[in-house]
Design an enzyme around this catalytic site. Structure first.
Site, PDB file in Angstrom:
ATOM      1  N   GLY A 153      47.338 -26.247-118.544  1.00 54.68           N
ATOM      2  CA  GLY A 153      47.633 -27.347-117.619  1.00 54.68           C
ATOM      3  C   GLY A 153      46.539 -28.383-117.799  1.00 54.68           C
ATOM      4  CB  THR A 154      46.049 -31.780-116.434  1.00 54.79           C
ATOM      5  OG1 THR A 154      46.301 -31.415-115.060  1.00 54.79           O
ATOM      6  CG2 THR A 154      47.289 -32.372-117.047  1.00 54.79           C
TER       7      THR A 154
ATOM      8  CG  ASP B  17      41.600 -30.843-109.980  1.00 59.12           C
ATOM      9  OD1 ASP B  17      41.874 -31.821-109.279  1.00 59.12           O
ATOM     10  OD2 ASP B  17      41.128 -29.779-109.546  1.00 59.12           O
TER      11      ASP B  17
ATOM     12  CD  GLU C 259      36.663 -24.367-118.954  1.00 60.83           C
ATOM     13  OE1 GLU C 259      36.457 -24.549-117.752  1.00 60.83           O
ATOM     14  OE2 GLU C 259      37.344 -25.161-119.646  1.00 60.83           O
TER      15      GLU C 259
ATOM     16  CD  GLN D   4      39.189 -26.147-122.627  1.00 59.18           C
ATOM     17  OE1 GLN D   4      40.017 -25.322-122.226  1.00 59.18           O
ATOM     18  NE2 GLN D   4      38.168 -26.537-121.876  1.00 59.18           N
TER      19      GLN D   4
ATOM     20  CB  VAL E  92      32.764 -30.679-126.726  1.00 52.18           C
ATOM     21  CG1 VAL E  92      32.244 -29.764-125.606  1.00 52.18           C
ATOM     22  CG2 VAL E  92      33.833 -29.961-127.544  1.00 52.18           C
ATOM     23  CB  VAL E  93      31.739 -35.068-122.934  1.00 51.45           C
ATOM     24  CG1 VAL E  93      30.813 -35.526-121.803  1.00 51.45           C
ATOM     25  CG2 VAL E  93      31.394 -35.776-124.234  1.00 51.45           C
ATOM     26  CB  VAL E  94      30.480 -29.982-120.007  1.00 52.38           C
ATOM     27  CG1 VAL E  94      30.660 -29.272-118.660  1.00 52.38           C
ATOM     28  CG2 VAL E  94      30.660 -28.992-121.157  1.00 52.38           C
TER      29      VAL E  94
HETATM   30  N1  LIG Z   1      39.287 -27.255-101.160  1.00 50.07           N
HETATM   31  C1  LIG Z   1      40.406 -26.903-101.826  1.00 50.07           C
HETATM   32  N2  LIG Z   1      41.400 -26.252-101.190  1.00 50.07           N
HETATM   33  C2  LIG Z   1      42.527 -25.892-101.850  1.00 50.07           C
HETATM   34  N3  LIG Z   1      42.738 -26.162-103.154  1.00 50.07           N
HETATM   35  C3  LIG Z   1      41.773 -26.814-103.814  1.00 50.07           C
HETATM   36  C4  LIG Z   1      40.560 -27.213-103.214  1.00 50.07           C
HETATM   37  N4  LIG Z   1      39.797 -27.819-104.133  1.00 50.07           N
HETATM   38  C5  LIG Z   1      40.515 -27.801-105.292  1.00 50.07           C
HETATM   39  N5  LIG Z   1      41.680 -27.215-105.069  1.00 50.07           N
HETATM   40  C6  LIG Z   1      42.731 -26.967-106.061  1.00 50.07           C
HETATM   41  O1  LIG Z   1      42.141 -26.097-107.039  1.00 50.07           O
HETATM   42  C7  LIG Z   1      42.620 -26.471-108.330  1.00 50.07           C
HETATM   43  C8  LIG Z   1      41.395 -26.677-109.192  1.00 50.07           C
HETATM   44  O2  LIG Z   1      40.890 -25.413-109.374  1.00 50.07           O
HETATM   45  P1  LIG Z   1      40.348 -24.937-110.781  1.00 50.07           P
HETATM   46  O3  LIG Z   1      40.754 -23.525-110.943  1.00 50.07           O
HETATM   47  O4  LIG Z   1      38.902 -25.324-110.828  1.00 50.07           O
HETATM   48  O5  LIG Z   1      41.170 -25.827-111.795  1.00 50.07           O
HETATM   49  P2  LIG Z   1      40.941 -25.965-113.377  1.00 50.07           P
HETATM   50  O6  LIG Z   1      40.212 -24.747-113.832  1.00 50.07           O
HETATM   51  O7  LIG Z   1      42.340 -26.073-113.904  1.00 50.07           O
HETATM   52  O8  LIG Z   1      40.168 -27.234-113.556  1.00 50.07           O
HETATM   53  C9  LIG Z   1      43.441 -27.687-108.170  1.00 50.07           C
HETATM   54  O9  LIG Z   1      44.798 -27.279-108.238  1.00 50.07           O
HETATM   55  C10 LIG Z   1      43.121 -28.208-106.789  1.00 50.07           C
HETATM   56  O10 LIG Z   1      44.302 -28.764-106.212  1.00 50.07           O
HETATM   57  C1  LIG Z   2      39.683 -33.929-121.467  1.00 47.22           C
HETATM   58  C2  LIG Z   2      38.385 -33.310-121.924  1.00 47.22           C
HETATM   59  C3  LIG Z   2      37.730 -32.375-121.136  1.00 47.22           C
HETATM   60  N1  LIG Z   2      36.552 -31.826-121.572  1.00 47.22           N
HETATM   61  C4  LIG Z   2      35.854 -30.854-120.740  1.00 47.22           C
HETATM   62  C5  LIG Z   2      35.637 -31.271-119.310  1.00 47.22           C
HETATM   63  C6  LIG Z   2      35.555 -29.945-118.596  1.00 47.22           C
HETATM   64  O1  LIG Z   2      34.220 -29.496-118.666  1.00 47.22           O
HETATM   65  C7  LIG Z   2      36.465 -29.042-119.425  1.00 47.22           C
HETATM   66  C8  LIG Z   2      37.792 -28.778-118.754  1.00 47.22           C
HETATM   67  O2  LIG Z   2      37.566 -27.998-117.636  1.00 47.22           O
HETATM   68  P1  LIG Z   2      38.704 -27.713-116.520  1.00 47.22           P
HETATM   69  O3  LIG Z   2      38.295 -26.383-115.953  1.00 47.22           O
HETATM   70  O4  LIG Z   2      40.045 -27.695-117.177  1.00 47.22           O
HETATM   71  O5  LIG Z   2      38.569 -28.840-115.541  1.00 47.22           O
HETATM   72  O6  LIG Z   2      36.679 -29.691-120.671  1.00 47.22           O
HETATM   73  C9  LIG Z   2      36.007 -32.157-122.807  1.00 47.22           C
HETATM   74  O7  LIG Z   2      34.933 -31.617-123.210  1.00 47.22           O
HETATM   75  N2  LIG Z   2      36.641 -33.064-123.592  1.00 47.22           N
HETATM   76  C10 LIG Z   2      37.817 -33.669-123.200  1.00 47.22           C
HETATM   77  O8  LIG Z   2      38.359 -34.516-123.960  1.00 47.22           O
END
Ligand SMILES: Nc1ncnc2c1ncn2[C@@H]1O[C@H](COP(=O)(O)OP(=O)(O)O)[C@@H](O)[C@H]1O
Ligand SMILES: Cc1cn([C@H]2C[C@H](O)[C@@H](COP(=O)(O)O)O2)c(=O)[nH]c1=O
EC number: 2.7.1.21
Length: 219
Positions: free
Chosen positions: A9-10, A12, A87, A89, A170-172
């Site tokens: 997924g994207t 967040d 992670e 990717q 890669v930029v965290v």
């Molecule tokens: N305070 C919160 N309460 C409920 N859901 C949340 C909260 N903060 C973030 N989220 C949800 O958690 C998800 C982000 O969680 P995360 O597992 O870190 O996502 P990803 O790893 O895909 O970046 C999103 O779907 C967001 O809507």
């Molecule tokens: C689009 C994009 C993302 N990244 C990095 C940014 C985050 O550290 C991770 C993705 O983490 P998430 O749990 O899915 O939010 O990837 C990157 O390094 N380069 C990119 O183009």
């Protein structure tokens, strides 16, 4: 029958949360697992979710050898039923091939989690190999939304407030928080629909454009 499954997924969209839920559910049934991550925002060797969940993990750098690690563990008497790979990717194609070998030759389930494409909409190497090799691929149902309300499908990067499509892959970093008073980091990510990613139209740019007063028609 063990499988290699890829959950994507994207940014967040709940991937790390699902990774930790998956680990919890399998461990609760007495299965023995290992958790891996790479470049997690929270730091080295940690899986973190924006919901505040974290879990220790083994850090996957470019030299990490999944096959050797698993065989060494089993040889020393450990039991491993599944791997959680967050992670993903950031993993290399070779590392994903080794994960597939662990599934096929050792009958160990592998659950991989990661984004598909980078800020330029190009597939990451690890994601590409997972699409090519996974037994099953799942797009997370927790839909992240573009500022326009459409389902977000792409990840945008902004540097100092301007969306960019050039730079290191890669930029965290993180998506911008909803605290208006929080300091905005130099690099911020934002999930957009394809149309607004193509137009380079972030939420901030959309707001700026909408605030430009339309010239009043001459009376
Ligand atoms: N305070 C919160 N309460 C409920 N859901 C949340 C909260 N903060 C973030 N989220 C949800 O958690 C998800 C982000 O969680 P995360 O597992 O870190 O996502 P990803 O790893 O895909 O970046 C999103 O779907 C967001 O809507
Ligand atoms: C689009 C994009 C993302 N990244 C990095 C940014 C985050 O550290 C991770 C993705 O983490 P998430 O749990 O899915 O939010 O990837 C990157 O390094 N380069 C990119 O183009």
């Amino acid at each position: 029958m063990a499988e290699l499954q890829f959950f994507t997924g994207t940014m967040d969209s709940g991937k790390s949360t699902l990774a930790l839920q998956t680990n919890h559910n399998h461990a609760a049934r007495g299965r023995a697992g290992r958790i891996f991550t790479s470049h997690d925002r929270a730091g080295q060797a940690l899986v973190s979710s924006r919901l505040g969940l974290t879990h220790d993990a083994l850090e996957v750098d470019e030299d990490f050898d999944f096959w050797r690690y698993v065989v060494d563990e089993l040889t020393h008497g450990a039991r491993i039923d599944y791997l959680i790979c967050d992670e993903a990717q950031f993993y290399s194609g070779r590392q994903v091939e080794d994960l597939a070998k662990v599934v096929d030759e050792l009958q160990i389930d592998v659950f991989a989690f990661g984004i598909l494409s980078d800020f330029r909409t190009a597939l990451f190497a690890g994601s590409r190999r997972l699409v090519e090799l996974a037994d099953r691929m799942h797009v997370l149902q927790v839909e992240a939304l573009c500022w326009c309300g459409k389902r977000a499908t792409h990840n945008a990067r902004s540097v100092d407030g301007v969306m960019v499509v050039e730079g290191e892959q890669v930029v965290v970093g993180d998506v911008e928080g909803d605290d208006p008073d929080a300091a905005v980091p130099e690099v911020v990510y934002e999930v957009l629909c394809r149309a607004h990613h193509r137009r380079r139209m972030t939420a901030a740019r959309a707001r700026a454009v909408s605030m430009v007063a339309e010239p009043l028609p001459f009376a």
